[in-house]
Design a protein around this motif. Structure first.
Motif, PDB file in Angstrom:
ATOM      1  N   GLU A  59       0.875  -1.362   0.005  1.00 48.48           N
ATOM      2  CA  GLU A  59      -0.254   0.070  -0.005  1.00 48.48           C
ATOM      3  C   GLU A  59       0.723   1.335  -0.182  1.00 48.48           C
ATOM      4  OE1 GLU A  59      -2.987  -0.076   3.091  1.00 48.48           O
ATOM      5  OE2 GLU A  59      -3.654  -2.082   2.055  1.00 48.48           O
ATOM      6  N   VAL A  60       1.989   1.194   0.550  1.00 50.37           N
ATOM      7  CA  VAL A  60       3.009   2.435   0.647  1.00 50.37           C
ATOM      8  C   VAL A  60       3.429   2.356  -0.681  1.00 50.37           C
ATOM      9  CG1 VAL A  60       5.340   3.170   1.247  1.00 50.37           C
ATOM     10  CG2 VAL A  60       3.458   2.315   2.910  1.00 50.37           C
ATOM     11  N   GLY A  61       3.602   1.432  -1.601  1.00 49.65           N
ATOM     12  CA  GLY A  61       3.926   1.541  -3.102  1.00 49.65           C
ATOM     13  C   GLY A  61       2.965   2.041  -3.936  1.00 49.65           C
ATOM     14  N   VAL A  62       1.731   1.797  -3.356  1.00 49.97           N
ATOM     15  CA  VAL A  62       0.311   2.482  -4.152  1.00 49.97           C
ATOM     16  C   VAL A  62       0.749   4.008  -4.225  1.00 49.97           C
ATOM     17  CG1 VAL A  62      -2.035   2.714  -4.162  1.00 49.97           C
ATOM     18  CG2 VAL A  62      -0.892   0.482  -4.347  1.00 49.97           C
ATOM     19  N   LEU A  63       0.795   4.436  -2.736  1.00 48.39           N
ATOM     20  CA  LEU A  63       0.931   6.019  -2.413  1.00 48.39           C
ATOM     21  C   LEU A  63       2.080   6.445  -3.233  1.00 48.39           C
ATOM     22  CD1 LEU A  63       0.296   5.695   1.293  1.00 48.39           C
ATOM     23  CD2 LEU A  63      -1.237   6.634  -0.648  1.00 48.39           C
TER      24      LEU A  63
END
Length: 147
Positions: A59-63
């Motif tokens: 999810e940090v990668g998505v951000l």
């Protein structure tokens, strides 16, 4: 030097032993990667923590990818259609971020997307740049928390 391997003479039991050895080696490699510190047995809680870490990183990668797209739009000339589409895509991608601990970062990226959209439609560029910079700072902080 040539080495020939003739498998014609092997029986089914020998093939089963070879397959078992290959499976054990693969399981050993997987076990080595997921074994907790201290070489202790992996418990259910440890497994859940591993899954949570993976979800957090994903999810940090998505951000981070959303911020990259916003920064690319900021570096181009104001194109209302492109900025609108990029902001809408970023806002849709933010639906994938479900962890409660990432809500502040998700909110910052959402605000940045809306600021970029407003800039492309005639708003202030400085406000959009500041919103993207704030979002970058927040996302960098959450990315550094779990490494």
């Amino acid at each position: 030097m040539e080495i020939e391997v003739d498998l014609n003479g092997l029986k089914i039991s020998n093939l089963a032993v070879i397959a078992l050895v290959v499976v054990l080696v693969i399981l050993g490699m997987v076990g080595y990667r997921v074994t907790p510190e201290g070489n202790r047995i992996l418990t259910w809680e440890d497994w859940q923590v591993q899954k949570a870490h993976l979800a957090y990183r994903r999810e940090v990668g998505v951000l981070q990818s959303a911020l990259d797209r916003l920064a690319q739009v900021m570096n181009r000339t104001p194109d209302p259609l492109r900025a609108q589409m990029t902001a809408d895509r970023v806002l849709r991608d933010l639906d994938e971020v479900r962890l409660a601990v990432l809500e502040p970062a998700k909110g910052a990226v959402s605000e940045a997307a809306l600021a970029v959209r407003a800039w492309a439609l005639g708003g202030e560029r400085d406000a959009a740049v500041q919103a993207v910079a704030r979002a970058v700072e927040v996302v960098q902080q959450v990315a550094e928390e779990v490494k």
